[in-house]
Design a protein around this motif. Structure first.
Motif, short mmCIF file in Angstrom:
data_model
loop_
_atom_site.label_atom_id
_atom_site.label_comp_id
_atom_site.label_asym_id
_atom_site.label_seq_id
_atom_site.Cartn_x
_atom_site.Cartn_y
_atom_site.Cartn_z
N UNK A 61 3.83 16.25 1.14
CA UNK A 61 3.82 14.87 1.61
C UNK A 61 5.24 14.46 1.94
N UNK A 62 5.42 14.03 3.19
CA UNK A 62 6.70 13.50 3.64
C UNK A 62 6.56 12.00 3.77
N UNK A 63 7.42 11.24 3.09
CA UNK A 63 7.40 9.79 3.20
C UNK A 63 8.71 9.31 3.82
N UNK A 64 8.59 8.36 4.73
CA UNK A 64 9.77 7.77 5.36
C UNK A 64 9.77 6.28 5.04
N UNK A 65 10.79 5.85 4.31
CA UNK A 65 10.87 4.47 3.84
C UNK A 65 12.23 3.88 4.23
N UNK A 66 12.18 2.75 4.92
CA UNK A 66 13.41 2.10 5.39
C UNK A 66 14.07 1.26 4.30
N UNK A 67 13.26 0.67 3.41
CA UNK A 67 13.76 -0.26 2.39
C UNK A 67 14.24 0.53 1.17
N UNK A 68 15.54 0.51 0.93
CA UNK A 68 16.14 1.31 -0.15
C UNK A 68 15.64 0.90 -1.53
N UNK A 69 15.10 -0.31 -1.69
CA UNK A 69 14.62 -0.76 -3.00
C UNK A 69 13.49 0.11 -3.53
N UNK A 70 12.73 0.75 -2.60
CA UNK A 70 11.57 1.52 -3.02
C UNK A 70 11.90 2.98 -3.35
N UNK A 71 13.09 3.42 -3.02
CA UNK A 71 13.43 4.84 -3.20
C UNK A 71 13.37 5.28 -4.66
N UNK A 72 13.90 4.52 -5.65
CA UNK A 72 13.82 4.98 -7.04
C UNK A 72 12.39 5.19 -7.53
N UNK A 73 11.48 4.30 -7.17
CA UNK A 73 10.08 4.46 -7.59
C UNK A 73 9.44 5.68 -6.94
N UNK A 74 9.78 5.92 -5.69
CA UNK A 74 9.26 7.11 -5.00
C UNK A 74 9.85 8.38 -5.61
N UNK A 75 11.12 8.30 -6.03
CA UNK A 75 11.76 9.46 -6.66
C UNK A 75 11.06 9.81 -7.97
N UNK A 76 10.57 8.78 -8.67
CA UNK A 76 9.81 9.02 -9.90
C UNK A 76 8.56 9.83 -9.59
N UNK A 77 7.89 9.49 -8.47
CA UNK A 77 6.71 10.25 -8.05
C UNK A 77 7.09 11.68 -7.67
N UNK A 78 8.21 11.82 -7.00
CA UNK A 78 8.67 13.15 -6.60
C UNK A 78 8.93 14.03 -7.81
N UNK A 79 9.52 13.44 -8.85
CA UNK A 79 9.78 14.19 -10.09
C UNK A 79 8.48 14.61 -10.77
N UNK A 80 7.44 13.78 -10.59
CA UNK A 80 6.15 14.09 -11.22
C UNK A 80 5.33 15.11 -10.41
N UNK A 81 5.76 15.35 -9.15
CA UNK A 81 5.04 16.29 -8.29
C UNK A 81 6.05 17.24 -7.65
N UNK A 82 6.65 18.13 -8.45
CA UNK A 82 7.73 19.01 -7.96
C UNK A 82 7.31 19.81 -6.73
#
Length: 345
Positions: A81-102
């Motif tokens: 899954x590739x996600x493209x997000x312009x709003x930097x506020x959402x990046x930390x929460x998405x990174x949490x998901x990335x860590x949970x789905x290596x």
């Protein structure tokens, strides 16, 4: 990048809810950006199911925000899954998901209107246009303020077979204001019939597959939301350049309450407008007293084919813009403009 091949069933581990993520990172929807969060994972699961079988698929999600649909896509057993997000506020929460789905979630901090997705996925995914759609999908809960320009951009990509469509007939499952969803799928003669209807339907099979009540979103928008599924056609119903089709369709609908000859006339300079409009409609075998909403894709095919021949005969038509001519006439006749202004006083 995730390896291709048979994948074992994947489920995300227990995580904070989307509502808790919003509180944790102090996220707040920005009204100016038309942001609305979908928190109910049953609904995000339903949207993802409507996209089709995503097992081992490569998915491009636009506007993931706090990650509701992102979770549902990851739980659909995708390859990547590739996600493209312009709003930097959402990046930390998405990174949490990335860590949970290596190895499964790739995050790009960027703008979907400019991101080059054609280089994002493996070359091996590419299919011939005539083949079944590739195992590549676009899914997104689009901010209302970018949904129309983005779908027009992607429709042009479909026409040119570039951008996300270098892989083949990539399918899209996207959210829009319900009114826009109805325009995209409107049939000939309906009140919702518009420029969007024709531009989408001459290139794609378009289905309004789900309506989500506005109250399901936070903050609650003033309108309900429609989920629309697009599958590019193996052969477009109008085989002319996208910009030419767009020009004809835009002009036809700019006076949507009037007869179609009124808007189509704006394709031609004033000195030849009446004669050229009559010629266009006669050769295309289109009744000049039809309203724009009564014009089918077949009507527009005939109009575009004839207009293309007229442009080939007179290349100046390719670049003609009636607004520029109007502006020029005003600047060349200031006295006439002043007389008209005084007559209105």
């Amino acid at each position: 990048m995730a390896a291709s091949g048979t994948l074992s069933t994947f489920r995300l581990p227990p995580l904070p809810t989307i509502r808790e993520i919003i509180k944790l990172f102090k996220l707040q929807a920005v009204k100016q950006l038309s942001q609305n969060f979908l928190l109910d994972l049953r609904l995000t699961d339903k949207i993802v199911r409507k996209a089709g079988n995503l097992t081992n698929a490569y998915v491009y999600e636009v506007g993931p925000g706090p990650g509701g649909i992102t979770r549902s896509i990851l739980n659909a057993n995708v390859a990547e899954l590739l996600v493209v997000e312009k709003d930097s506020r959402f990046i930390p929460g998405l990174q949490m998901l990335s860590d949970a789905a290596p190895g499964k979630l790739r995050i790009v901090h960027g703008d979907v209107l400019t991101y080059k997705v054609e280089r994002a996925f493996p070359e091996s995914l590419k299919r011939r246009w005539e083949d079944d759609p590739p195992n590549v999908h676009i899914i997104g809960n689009l901010p209302f303020n970018v949904s129309t320009p983005l779908i027009i951009k992607w429709l042009e990509n479909v026409s040119c077979r570039d951008g996300p469509f270098v892989y083949g007939r990539t399918q899209m499952t996207l959210t829009f204001q319900k009114e826009v969803a109805e325009r995209l799928t409107a049939s000939t003669g309906s009140k919702q019939r518009s420029r969007l209807s024709v531009m989408a339907q001459y290139l794609c099979n378009v289905e309004h597959i789900l309506t989500i009540p506005g109250q399901a979103f936070v903050p609650k928008p003033e309108v309900d939301v429609g989920v629309v599924h697009f599958t590019p056609l193996t052969r477009p119903q109008i085989e002319q350049p996208f910009k030419l089709v767009e020009r004809v369709v835009q002009n036809a609908f700019q006076f949507r309450r009037k007869y179609c000859y009124r808007g189509l006339g704006m394709l031609f300079p004033e000195v030849q407008r009446v004669e050229s409009t009559e010629k266009l409609l006669e050769l295309a075998d289109v009744d000049p007293t039809l309203r724009p909403s009564q014009l089918s894709v077949s009507h527009f095919k005939s109009l575009c084919d004839v207009y293309r021949k007229m442009c080939d005969e007179d290349p100046r038509l390719f670049t003609y813009n009636f607004r520029e001519e109007l502006k020029q006439n005003k600047s060349n006749n200031p006295e006439k403009e002043n007389d008209q202004e005084r007559s209105r006083l």
